[in-house]
Scaffold this motif. Sequence first.
Motif, PDB file in Angstrom:
ATOM      1  N   ALA A  82     -50.469  13.539 -36.491  1.00 23.26           N
ATOM      2  CA  ALA A  82     -50.410  15.002 -36.602  1.00 23.26           C
ATOM      3  C   ALA A  82     -49.535  15.593 -35.501  1.00 23.26           C
ATOM      4  N   ALA A  83     -49.619  15.030 -34.304  1.00 25.30           N
ATOM      5  CA  ALA A  83     -48.776  15.510 -33.205  1.00 25.30           C
ATOM      6  C   ALA A  83     -47.303  15.249 -33.497  1.00 25.30           C
ATOM      7  N   PHE A  84     -47.001  14.058 -34.019  1.00 24.48           N
ATOM      8  CA  PHE A  84     -45.617  13.750 -34.390  1.00 24.48           C
ATOM      9  C   PHE A  84     -45.132  14.707 -35.489  1.00 24.48           C
ATOM     10  N   ALA A  85     -46.007  14.959 -36.461  1.00 27.43           N
ATOM     11  CA  ALA A  85     -45.633  15.852 -37.565  1.00 27.43           C
ATOM     12  C   ALA A  85     -45.374  17.266 -37.063  1.00 27.43           C
ATOM     13  N   SER A  86     -46.185  17.729 -36.115  1.00 28.29           N
ATOM     14  CA  SER A  86     -46.013  19.074 -35.567  1.00 28.29           C
ATOM     15  C   SER A  86     -44.680  19.210 -34.854  1.00 28.29           C
ATOM     16  N   ALA A  87     -44.315  18.198 -34.068  1.00 27.83           N
ATOM     17  CA  ALA A  87     -43.031  18.231 -33.382  1.00 27.83           C
ATOM     18  C   ALA A  87     -41.885  18.217 -34.395  1.00 27.83           C
ATOM     19  N   SER A  88     -41.997  17.350 -35.392  1.00 28.24           N
ATOM     20  CA  SER A  88     -40.945  17.247 -36.402  1.00 28.24           C
ATOM     21  C   SER A  88     -40.786  18.551 -37.169  1.00 28.24           C
ATOM     22  N   LEU A  89     -41.907  19.205 -37.477  1.00 32.26           N
ATOM     23  CA  LEU A  89     -41.872  20.471 -38.192  1.00 32.26           C
ATOM     24  C   LEU A  89     -41.096  21.526 -37.410  1.00 32.26           C
ATOM     25  N   GLY A  93     -37.104  16.059 -33.159  1.00 38.58           N
ATOM     26  CA  GLY A  93     -37.108  14.734 -33.755  1.00 38.58           C
ATOM     27  C   GLY A  93     -37.510  14.765 -35.221  1.00 38.58           C
ATOM     28  N   THR A  94     -37.635  13.585 -35.792  1.00 35.20           N
ATOM     29  CA  THR A  94     -38.100  13.416 -37.171  1.00 35.20           C
ATOM     30  C   THR A  94     -39.212  12.385 -37.150  1.00 35.20           C
ATOM     31  N   MET A  95     -39.949  12.281 -38.234  1.00 37.23           N
ATOM     32  CA  MET A  95     -41.004  11.271 -38.299  1.00 37.23           C
ATOM     33  C   MET A  95     -40.427   9.866 -38.134  1.00 37.23           C
ATOM     34  N   ARG A  96     -39.219   9.662 -38.644  1.00 32.72           N
ATOM     35  CA  ARG A  96     -38.578   8.351 -38.468  1.00 32.72           C
ATOM     36  C   ARG A  96     -38.289   8.090 -36.994  1.00 32.72           C
ATOM     37  N   ASN A  97     -37.760   9.098 -36.288  1.00 33.43           N
ATOM     38  CA  ASN A  97     -37.534   8.942 -34.853  1.00 33.43           C
ATOM     39  C   ASN A  97     -38.828   8.581 -34.137  1.00 33.43           C
ATOM     40  N   ALA A 160     -52.497  25.221 -31.560  1.00 34.82           N
ATOM     41  CA  ALA A 160     -53.357  24.978 -32.724  1.00 34.82           C
ATOM     42  C   ALA A 160     -53.053  23.599 -33.290  1.00 34.82           C
ATOM     43  N   LEU A 161     -53.672  22.584 -32.711  1.00 28.69           N
ATOM     44  CA  LEU A 161     -53.551  21.205 -33.197  1.00 28.69           C
ATOM     45  C   LEU A 161     -54.959  20.606 -33.169  1.00 28.69           C
TER      46      LEU A 161
END
Length: 322
Positions: A82-89, A93-97, A160-161
């Motif tokens: 979820a943290a990775f997704a929030s940053a990507s959003l 970066g991207t989820m692949r990164n 909000a995470l």
Amino acid sequence: MRSAQVCAFLPLFLVANWIWWKQNLVSAPSLPQKVIFLGPSCGHVAYSMGFIAGVLDDPMTRQAILEHGVVFGGTSSGAMTAAFASASLHGVGTMRNWYFEEARLGFEAIKNHSTLVMGDEVRRAAFRYYSKCLSALKAAGNNGNGAAGSDIYELPWLRALPISVTEAPIRPHFISEFRTATEFADSIQASCFVPWLMGLRPWLNVLGSRMFDGFLGSYRSTWPDSYLFASFLPTIPSVLISNHLKVYEYDSTLDSFFVKAWPWGDPVWTDAAFEKGLADFTTHQSELRTRLLSFIEAPMSGSRTKSCQIQFPGVSSLLATD
């Protein structure tokens, strides 16, 4: 006679336990935003990251998430995803990164050592994540929110995470905001920490309490209608969840539940799992988009504020690698 007494007592015992369970449920926090809450994926985390990469790569779904101020949350390995997704959003970066530069390092550590290093590796990954995101935002001209000396969130999406951990003995505990890297890293580590598997400890001391993996506490949690719970493994019964996206029903991998759940130290296998997650979303993109948009666009009861999320154009290139 004795067996008859036991048979007579058993229904009363089960009813008493059911009443106790119902009275001691803990609700996930009702936020002003809707939440896509990522359930535990255990060793299948690479697959879950690939699947979420597909979600965020879909222009219509991504735009709806941003426009409606939807946030990500999660428990156990789903908390870090979820943290990775929030940053990507937000363009960091991207989820692949994030998979190849961070999550994959965990599987390499298991390969070189054992699962016992995972607890500390998750904490290090959380600190690296925080540092990378903060550097990317500063490079893009954003230096946090609020005046100097006031309470600020260095990473705006950490306002909000919502993530969950289990407080010993078995009580869910939700944390939904993080002001510092240490708060974030300690909470992520606790949410992911499986005792005796990820370190020779029964729990971690966080926020003055004994905390461990959030999965077990999920059985004593309730989820408001503003949550969409995404399950990557069939571990949480639908009866506990109002809005349930059973991602595992779209999973085309042929491995058994145990193979998916165990954290194998095999980065090549997890690389393939990431690609499989992305491919499975793409294969069922139309159906999944419809389901996600139905949740995102449905009216939300109660008051609602505008998203705290901010898009930072061009930031993704700071972390992207070919």
